[in-house]
Design an enzyme around this catalytic site. Sequence first.
Site, PDB file in Angstrom:
ATOM      1  N   SER A 125       0.853  -1.192   0.000  1.00  0.00           N
ATOM      2  CA  SER A 125       0.000   0.000   0.000  1.00  0.00           C
ATOM      3  C   SER A 125       0.890   1.244   0.000  1.00  0.00           C
ATOM      4  O   SER A 125       2.033   1.192   0.488  1.00  0.00           O
ATOM      5  CB  SER A 125      -0.861  -0.005   1.267  1.00  0.00           C
ATOM      6  OG  SER A 125      -1.459   1.259   1.467  1.00  0.00           O
ATOM      7  N   TYR A 131      -1.599  -0.136  10.305  1.00  0.00           N
ATOM      8  CA  TYR A 131      -1.690  -0.754   8.971  1.00  0.00           C
ATOM      9  C   TYR A 131      -0.445  -0.429   8.149  1.00  0.00           C
ATOM     10  O   TYR A 131       0.164  -1.312   7.536  1.00  0.00           O
ATOM     11  CB  TYR A 131      -2.949  -0.221   8.298  1.00  0.00           C
ATOM     12  CG  TYR A 131      -3.136  -0.569   6.838  1.00  0.00           C
ATOM     13  CD1 TYR A 131      -3.725  -1.781   6.461  1.00  0.00           C
ATOM     14  CD2 TYR A 131      -2.768   0.323   5.833  1.00  0.00           C
ATOM     15  CE1 TYR A 131      -3.928  -2.077   5.119  1.00  0.00           C
ATOM     16  CE2 TYR A 131      -2.966   0.033   4.493  1.00  0.00           C
ATOM     17  CZ  TYR A 131      -3.551  -1.167   4.141  1.00  0.00           C
ATOM     18  OH  TYR A 131      -3.756  -1.464   2.808  1.00  0.00           O
TER      19      TYR A 131
HETATM   20  N1  NAP Z   1      -8.632  -0.781  -1.672  1.00  0.00           N
HETATM   21  C1  NAP Z   1      -7.604   0.054  -1.723  1.00  0.00           C
HETATM   22  O1  NAP Z   1      -7.739   1.250  -2.076  1.00  0.00           O
HETATM   23  C2  NAP Z   1      -6.215  -0.446  -1.367  1.00  0.00           C
HETATM   24  C3  NAP Z   1      -5.160   0.462  -1.428  1.00  0.00           C
HETATM   25  C4  NAP Z   1      -3.867   0.027  -1.131  1.00  0.00           C
HETATM   26  C5  NAP Z   1      -3.658  -1.303  -0.801  1.00  0.00           C
HETATM   27  N2  NAP Z   1      -4.709  -2.173  -0.733  1.00  0.00           N
HETATM   28  C6  NAP Z   1      -4.433  -3.585  -0.417  1.00  0.00           C
HETATM   29  O2  NAP Z   1      -5.040  -4.408  -1.406  1.00  0.00           O
HETATM   30  C7  NAP Z   1      -5.380  -5.694  -0.849  1.00  0.00           C
HETATM   31  C8  NAP Z   1      -6.816  -6.034  -1.186  1.00  0.00           C
HETATM   32  O3  NAP Z   1      -7.650  -5.062  -0.573  1.00  0.00           O
HETATM   33  P1  NAP Z   1      -9.168  -4.867  -1.009  1.00  0.00           P
HETATM   34  O4  NAP Z   1      -9.391  -3.416  -1.003  1.00  0.00           O
HETATM   35  O5  NAP Z   1      -9.464  -5.690  -2.224  1.00  0.00           O
HETATM   36  O6  NAP Z   1      -9.914  -5.498   0.276  1.00  0.00           O
HETATM   37  P2  NAP Z   1     -11.414  -6.027   0.453  1.00  0.00           P
HETATM   38  O7  NAP Z   1     -12.292  -5.598  -0.659  1.00  0.00           O
HETATM   39  O8  NAP Z   1     -11.789  -5.682   1.841  1.00  0.00           O
HETATM   40  O9  NAP Z   1     -11.249  -7.621   0.330  1.00  0.00           O
HETATM   41  C9  NAP Z   1     -10.449  -8.311   1.247  1.00  0.00           C
HETATM   42  C10 NAP Z   1     -10.561  -9.824   1.005  1.00  0.00           C
HETATM   43  O10 NAP Z   1      -9.737 -10.486   1.959  1.00  0.00           O
HETATM   44  C11 NAP Z   1     -10.557 -11.340   2.808  1.00  0.00           C
HETATM   45  N3  NAP Z   1      -9.969 -11.308   4.139  1.00  0.00           N
HETATM   46  C12 NAP Z   1      -9.799 -10.207   4.925  1.00  0.00           C
HETATM   47  N4  NAP Z   1      -9.249 -10.567   6.080  1.00  0.00           N
HETATM   48  C13 NAP Z   1      -9.054 -11.919   6.026  1.00  0.00           C
HETATM   49  C14 NAP Z   1      -8.517 -12.869   6.929  1.00  0.00           C
HETATM   50  N5  NAP Z   1      -8.096 -12.516   8.147  1.00  0.00           N
HETATM   51  N6  NAP Z   1      -8.457 -14.171   6.537  1.00  0.00           N
HETATM   52  C15 NAP Z   1      -8.904 -14.529   5.322  1.00  0.00           C
HETATM   53  N7  NAP Z   1      -9.425 -13.677   4.434  1.00  0.00           N
HETATM   54  C16 NAP Z   1      -9.496 -12.389   4.782  1.00  0.00           C
HETATM   55  C17 NAP Z   1     -11.969 -10.731   2.705  1.00  0.00           C
HETATM   56  O11 NAP Z   1     -13.017 -11.654   2.991  1.00  0.00           O
HETATM   57  P3  NAP Z   1     -13.587 -11.829   4.506  1.00  0.00           P
HETATM   58  O12 NAP Z   1     -13.796 -10.462   5.069  1.00  0.00           O
HETATM   59  O13 NAP Z   1     -14.836 -12.648   4.354  1.00  0.00           O
HETATM   60  O14 NAP Z   1     -12.526 -12.579   5.249  1.00  0.00           O
HETATM   61  C18 NAP Z   1     -11.957 -10.363   1.213  1.00  0.00           C
HETATM   62  O15 NAP Z   1     -12.139 -11.515   0.429  1.00  0.00           O
HETATM   63  C19 NAP Z   1      -5.077  -5.568   0.649  1.00  0.00           C
HETATM   64  O16 NAP Z   1      -3.806  -6.125   0.916  1.00  0.00           O
HETATM   65  C20 NAP Z   1      -5.029  -4.063   0.902  1.00  0.00           C
HETATM   66  O17 NAP Z   1      -4.221  -3.737   2.008  1.00  0.00           O
HETATM   67  C21 NAP Z   1      -5.976  -1.769  -1.008  1.00  0.00           C
END
Ligand code: NAP
Length: 241
Positions: A143, A156
């Site tokens: 991130s 985080y």
């Molecule tokens: N969105 C952004 O703008 C952004 C920016 C920078 C970096 N990122 C990074 O991108 C990655 C994906 O983020 P996203 O935005 O796609 O997140 P998201 O939409 O919240 O999806 C997260 C996924 O991970 C699963 N998950 C979360 N905690 C878990 C756990 N403890 N064990 C197993 N599964 C788990 C969730 O399902 P459940 O909740 O059912 O477990 C879901 O399938 C992350 O590493 C995040 O830090 C995102």
Amino acid sequence: MSVPTSSSRVAVITGISKGLGFALAKELADNGWCIVGCARDAERLRWACLAIGKDVIGLAGDVADPAFRLQLVETAVRRWGRLDALVNNASTLGPHSLRPILDLEEADLEAILRINLLAPLTLMRLAHPHLRRAKGLVLNISSDAATVGYPAWGGYGSSKAALDLLSKTAADEWRDDGIRVFAVDPSDMHTDLHLEAVPEDTEGLADPADVARALVPLFDGSAAYVSGSRLRVRLPNLERS
Ligand SMILES: NC(=O)c1ccc[n+]([C@@H]2O[C@H](COP(=O)([O-])OP(=O)(O)OC[C@H]3O[C@@H](n4cnc5c(N)ncnc54)[C@H](OP(=O)(O)O)[C@@H]3O)[C@@H](O)[C@H]2O)c1
């Protein structure tokens, strides 16, 4: 009994029920990959797997659980006889979402590190022998919070900064094994995690499906980045960060 080795490539991806993990699992499955993925919410995961394709196994569980991490890797190898890529994507902002440092209890940081750092570390160690055989890939989703120091993002952000260094170190240690390791900042995306972190910021966010497409060159070997590089997505491209 020996397991027949699939001619398709195989990836373990954490967090495939929504957001980037879902989009990447779908993109790779559309390109012929077999996927083992996870999420905690079993019902949402079941629907996601139906949408991803036929060669996908969804395991409901929490990457905070060490036994579950082992199950993820073992399931891929038992079912398809190989493992070509590990994507550490599942992540948490924290048990109480974002908190300034004065409110960040030790227990909060421990919970964040268990999911954002210790789960990737253990999965990398478990996957290593299989990735060495396949000359495979580790992709750790980082991130911009790892480098900026946004107020309230310290828990985080520090977990992602540690993940960046773990990636760089593993890239050097595993270079002779033929395993490529990258940390990638995927950019701000339209997902539930972003909505939780910055509910007022809804404009100009990337579609996770476009971000997943930008990551594909790392999987098909067409991206020429040196292993250990920190990368970021600037749609439609992937670039050094
Ligand atoms: N969105 C952004 O703008 C952004 C920016 C920078 C970096 N990122 C990074 O991108 C990655 C994906 O983020 P996203 O935005 O796609 O997140 P998201 O939409 O919240 O999806 C997260 C996924 O991970 C699963 N998950 C979360 N905690 C878990 C756990 N403890 N064990 C197993 N599964 C788990 C969730 O399902 P459940 O909740 O059912 O477990 C879901 O399938 C992350 O590493 C995040 O830090 C995102």
